[in-house]
Scaffold this motif. Structure first.
Motif, mmCIF file in Angstrom:
data_model
loop_
_atom_site.group_PDB
_atom_site.id
_atom_site.type_symbol
_atom_site.label_atom_id
_atom_site.label_comp_id
_atom_site.label_asym_id
_atom_site.label_seq_id
_atom_site.Cartn_x
_atom_site.Cartn_y
_atom_site.Cartn_z
ATOM 1 N N ALA A 30 0.810 -1.223 0.000
ATOM 2 C CA ALA A 30 0.000 0.000 0.000
ATOM 3 C C ALA A 30 0.841 1.271 0.000
ATOM 4 C CB ALA A 30 -0.940 -0.003 1.209
ATOM 5 N N SER A 31 2.130 1.141 0.286
ATOM 6 C CA SER A 31 2.982 2.340 0.335
ATOM 7 C C SER A 31 3.478 2.761 -1.041
ATOM 8 C CB SER A 31 4.188 2.077 1.243
ATOM 9 O OG SER A 31 5.155 1.281 0.571
ATOM 10 N N VAL A 32 3.259 1.913 -2.036
ATOM 11 C CA VAL A 32 3.867 2.150 -3.348
ATOM 12 C C VAL A 32 3.018 3.089 -4.199
ATOM 13 C CG1 VAL A 32 4.446 1.031 -5.538
ATOM 14 C CG2 VAL A 32 5.148 -0.023 -3.381
ATOM 15 N N ALA A 33 3.669 4.025 -4.876
ATOM 16 C CA ALA A 33 3.035 4.857 -5.900
ATOM 17 C C ALA A 33 3.895 4.773 -7.155
ATOM 18 C CB ALA A 33 2.926 6.303 -5.434
ATOM 19 N N LEU A 34 3.308 5.039 -8.317
ATOM 20 C CA LEU A 34 4.104 5.034 -9.545
ATOM 21 C C LEU A 34 5.030 6.241 -9.558
ATOM 22 C CD1 LEU A 34 1.686 4.178 -12.509
ATOM 23 C CD2 LEU A 34 3.454 2.728 -11.487
ATOM 24 N N PRO A 35 6.330 6.019 -9.697
ATOM 25 C CA PRO A 35 7.225 7.161 -9.903
ATOM 26 C C PRO A 35 7.165 7.601 -11.362
ATOM 27 C CG PRO A 35 8.440 5.148 -9.305
ATOM 28 C CD PRO A 35 7.056 4.743 -9.692
ATOM 29 N N TYR A 36 7.592 8.842 -11.625
ATOM 30 C CA TYR A 36 7.696 9.278 -13.021
ATOM 31 C C TYR A 36 9.155 9.539 -13.374
ATOM 32 C CZ TYR A 36 7.751 14.092 -11.091
ATOM 33 O OH TYR A 36 8.066 15.234 -10.388
ATOM 34 N N TRP A 37 9.462 9.361 -14.665
ATOM 35 C CA TRP A 37 10.825 9.570 -15.189
ATOM 36 C C TRP A 37 10.822 10.817 -16.056
ATOM 37 C CZ3 TRP A 37 12.699 6.584 -20.071
ATOM 38 C CH2 TRP A 37 13.984 7.039 -20.450
ATOM 39 N N ASP A 38 11.423 11.886 -15.547
ATOM 40 C CA ASP A 38 11.577 13.112 -16.339
ATOM 41 C C ASP A 38 12.818 12.951 -17.207
ATOM 42 O OD1 ASP A 38 12.088 15.580 -17.441
ATOM 43 O OD2 ASP A 38 11.737 16.716 -15.595
ATOM 44 N N TRP A 39 12.581 12.458 -18.422
ATOM 45 C CA TRP A 39 13.696 12.155 -19.341
ATOM 46 C C TRP A 39 14.317 13.419 -19.922
ATOM 47 C CZ3 TRP A 39 10.405 14.154 -22.690
ATOM 48 C CH2 TRP A 39 9.081 13.693 -22.721
ATOM 49 N N VAL B 276 10.099 0.318 -17.107
ATOM 50 C CA VAL B 276 10.246 1.760 -17.352
ATOM 51 C C VAL B 276 9.038 2.313 -18.100
ATOM 52 C CG1 VAL B 276 11.440 1.824 -19.614
ATOM 53 C CG2 VAL B 276 12.008 3.500 -17.841
ATOM 54 N N PHE B 277 8.267 1.439 -18.740
ATOM 55 C CA PHE B 277 7.029 1.867 -19.416
ATOM 56 C C PHE B 277 6.171 2.719 -18.476
ATOM 57 C CE2 PHE B 277 2.491 1.298 -20.063
ATOM 58 C CZ PHE B 277 2.314 1.525 -21.414
ATOM 59 N N TRP B 278 6.013 2.240 -17.241
ATOM 60 C CA TRP B 278 5.100 2.914 -16.305
ATOM 61 C C TRP B 278 5.628 4.279 -15.915
ATOM 62 C CZ3 TRP B 278 0.913 0.196 -16.768
ATOM 63 C CH2 TRP B 278 1.035 -1.164 -17.069
ATOM 64 N N MET B 279 6.937 4.383 -15.743
ATOM 65 C CA MET B 279 7.537 5.666 -15.346
ATOM 66 C C MET B 279 7.547 6.656 -16.501
ATOM 67 S SD MET B 279 10.689 4.717 -12.944
ATOM 68 C CE MET B 279 10.851 3.066 -12.414
ATOM 69 N N HIS B 280 7.722 6.143 -17.716
ATOM 70 C CA HIS B 280 7.630 7.006 -18.898
ATOM 71 C C HIS B 280 6.207 7.552 -19.013
ATOM 72 C CE1 HIS B 280 7.680 8.532 -22.899
ATOM 73 N NE2 HIS B 280 7.322 7.438 -23.530
ATOM 74 N N HIS B 281 5.227 6.673 -18.908
ATOM 75 C CA HIS B 281 3.850 7.136 -19.052
ATOM 76 C C HIS B 281 3.377 7.977 -17.871
ATOM 77 C CE1 HIS B 281 2.161 6.107 -22.909
ATOM 78 N NE2 HIS B 281 3.068 5.164 -22.942
ATOM 79 N N ALA B 282 3.948 7.751 -16.699
ATOM 80 C CA ALA B 282 3.596 8.610 -15.567
ATOM 81 C C ALA B 282 4.083 10.042 -15.818
ATOM 82 C CB ALA B 282 4.187 8.057 -14.268
ATOM 83 N N PHE B 283 5.190 10.180 -16.539
ATOM 84 C CA PHE B 283 5.667 11.531 -16.867
ATOM 85 C C PHE B 283 4.833 12.148 -17.988
ATOM 86 C CE2 PHE B 283 8.876 14.486 -18.873
ATOM 87 C CZ PHE B 283 8.803 15.448 -17.868
ATOM 88 N N ILE B 284 4.484 11.348 -19.000
ATOM 89 C CA ILE B 284 3.577 11.842 -20.051
ATOM 90 C C ILE B 284 2.284 12.326 -19.408
ATOM 91 C CG2 ILE B 284 2.165 11.122 -22.038
ATOM 92 C CD1 ILE B 284 5.093 11.509 -22.769
ATOM 93 N N ASP B 285 1.790 11.556 -18.445
ATOM 94 C CA ASP B 285 0.565 11.910 -17.731
ATOM 95 C C ASP B 285 0.740 13.222 -16.948
ATOM 96 O OD1 ASP B 285 -2.129 10.722 -16.573
ATOM 97 O OD2 ASP B 285 -0.978 11.456 -14.853
#
Lengths: 283, 129
Positions: free
Chosen positions: A79-88, A211-220
């Motif tokens: 429950a502590s986890v959140a999606l991180p984002y990657w600012d490329w 890394v898909f999730w972190m890429h899309h979290a940044f797009i989001d």
């Protein structure tokens, strides 16, 4: 409330919790169902036909909902986890801590592209590529090989400056913010990052690479930044568009959620750095 | 250097014109015999070995795999296995192997897939191998 953080700021414990939750979703079979869903949409979304997940206005709300569902799955494990984002635009080299062995592992080796360090290396026995388009069962990357440079901040800013969300014909040939962010036209942001990572990330089964999730979290996040910058602009088209998800149409595969439901991310999570509303900004 | 290049270019052009001329003649005979308007020239088929893999492209087959695509789309095979491809609105192409990068023609797309595959076989569409 979930707070999505820049991956570069995560503590060692946060990285461990995130990668452990990923490995558990992989082990229990949940992970591969997300890969299958994504590939199904990427193969069926066409410029001249029905299009939902990609090359269409709903690219952004569809991926927002897809990431929410994935984040909920992670949170059932921890429950502590959140999606991180990657600012490329900032962490733009192969030396970024993102690619260290304590997080995602690095690029693939020259011989076969296989990632050989980190928690997702094939040799661990915990990250086999099962939903695949070719015979290779190991995670692959070729960081920086398919295209030399990740997008720059200036390129991102030029796309964020576009005031219109999307335009007819609502596909990969459209003008406007959505298609320039997706990358089929102009500076090429989202698409180029997939190509830069290489390996499975450049294919239809791209969620095989975490890394898909972190890429899309940044797009989001860039969508949220755009909304703050253009408070008068909104999702388009509004209604009655053939083959395209209008503002109040439901989106497959969920069929109970609309782009309108997805417009305000703060109903679901916040970012470590929330975008500043345009009125208060000098930009 | 400049002269040679120019001569080569002229030679190429002359050759291409000759081929076009012959094709045009053949087409006009065929169409006058059939007394129908000239059909658009179908894109050429490809059958080549590239980096040890056989690339086959046949035009206008379409209709594969549950009809994902509009009819008339070429079918691309690598060593006999079909490569899922898609045409963009601007006429460029992508495949399931290179899904975020566009190519101007299917042959270039197929060659890019061969380079990426590094000898690995394709598996059936969207399938769990």
């Amino acid at each position: 409330m979930t707070v999505r953080k820049n991956q570069a700021t995560l503590t060692a414990d946060e990285k461990r919790a995130f990668t452990s939750a990923l490995l558990e979703l992989k082990r229990n079979g949940s992970y591969d169902r997300f890969v299958t869903t994504h590939n199904g949409f990427i193969m069926s979304d066409t410029d001249s036909g029905d299009r939902v997940g990609h090359r269409s206005p709903s690219f952004l709300p569809w991926h927002r909902r897809f990431l929410l569902e994935f984040e909920e799955a992670l949170q059932k494990v921890d429950a502590s986890v959140a999606l991180p984002y990657w600012d490329w635009t900032v962490d733009r080299t192969t030396r970024a801590s993102l690619w260290a062995p304590d997080f995602l592992g690095g690029s693939g080796r020259a011989r076969d592209g296989q990632v050989i360090d980190g928690p997702f290396a094939y040799s661990t026995g915990r990250w086999n590529i099962d939903v695949r388009v070719d015979g290779r069962p190991y995670l692959r990357r070729a960081l920086g090989a398919g295209v030399a440079q990740l997008p720059t901040r200036a390129e991102v800013d030029s796309v964020l400056a576009m005031p219109v969300y999307d335009m007819a014909p609502w596909n990969s040939s459209s003008g406007g913010f959505r298609n320039h962010l997706e990358g089929w036209r102009g500076a090429n942001l989202h698409n180029r990052v997939h190509v830069w990572v290489g390996g499975q990330m450049s294919t239809g089964v791209s969620p095989n690479d975490p890394v898909f999730w972190m890429h899309h979290a940044f797009i989001d996040k860039l969508w949220a930044d755009w909304q703050a910058k253009h408070p008068q602009s909104t999702y388009l088209p509004a209604a009655g568009t053939t083959n395209v998800v209008d503002l109040n149409d439901t989106m497959r595969p969920w069929n109970d959620v609309t782009p309108a439901d997805m417009l305000d991310h703060r109903k679901f999570y916040t970012f470590d750095t929330e975008p500043v509303a345009a009125a208060a900004s000098q930009r | 250097m400049n002269k040679i290049t120019r001569r080569q270019a002229l030679g190429t052009t002359a050759g291409a014109l000759t081929v076009l001329g012959l094709t045009g003649a053949a087409t006009s005979i065929a169409t006058s015999a059939a007394a129908t308007p000239a059909a658009p020239t179908p894109p050429g088929t490809v059958d080549e070995v590239y980096q040890g893999r056989r690339i086959q492209i046949t035009s206008g087959g379409g209709g594969h795999h549950g009809g994902h695509h509009s009819p008339g789309q070429p079918t691309v095979r690598i060593d006999g296995r079909e490569l899922h491809i898609m045409r963009n609105a601007d006429g460029s192409w992508i495949s399931v192997i290179n899904h975020y990068e566009t190519f101007t023609e299917p042959k270039l797309l197929a060659r890019a897939a061969v380079r990426d595959l590094q000898g690995a076989p394709l598996v059936p569409f969207g399938g769990v191998a």
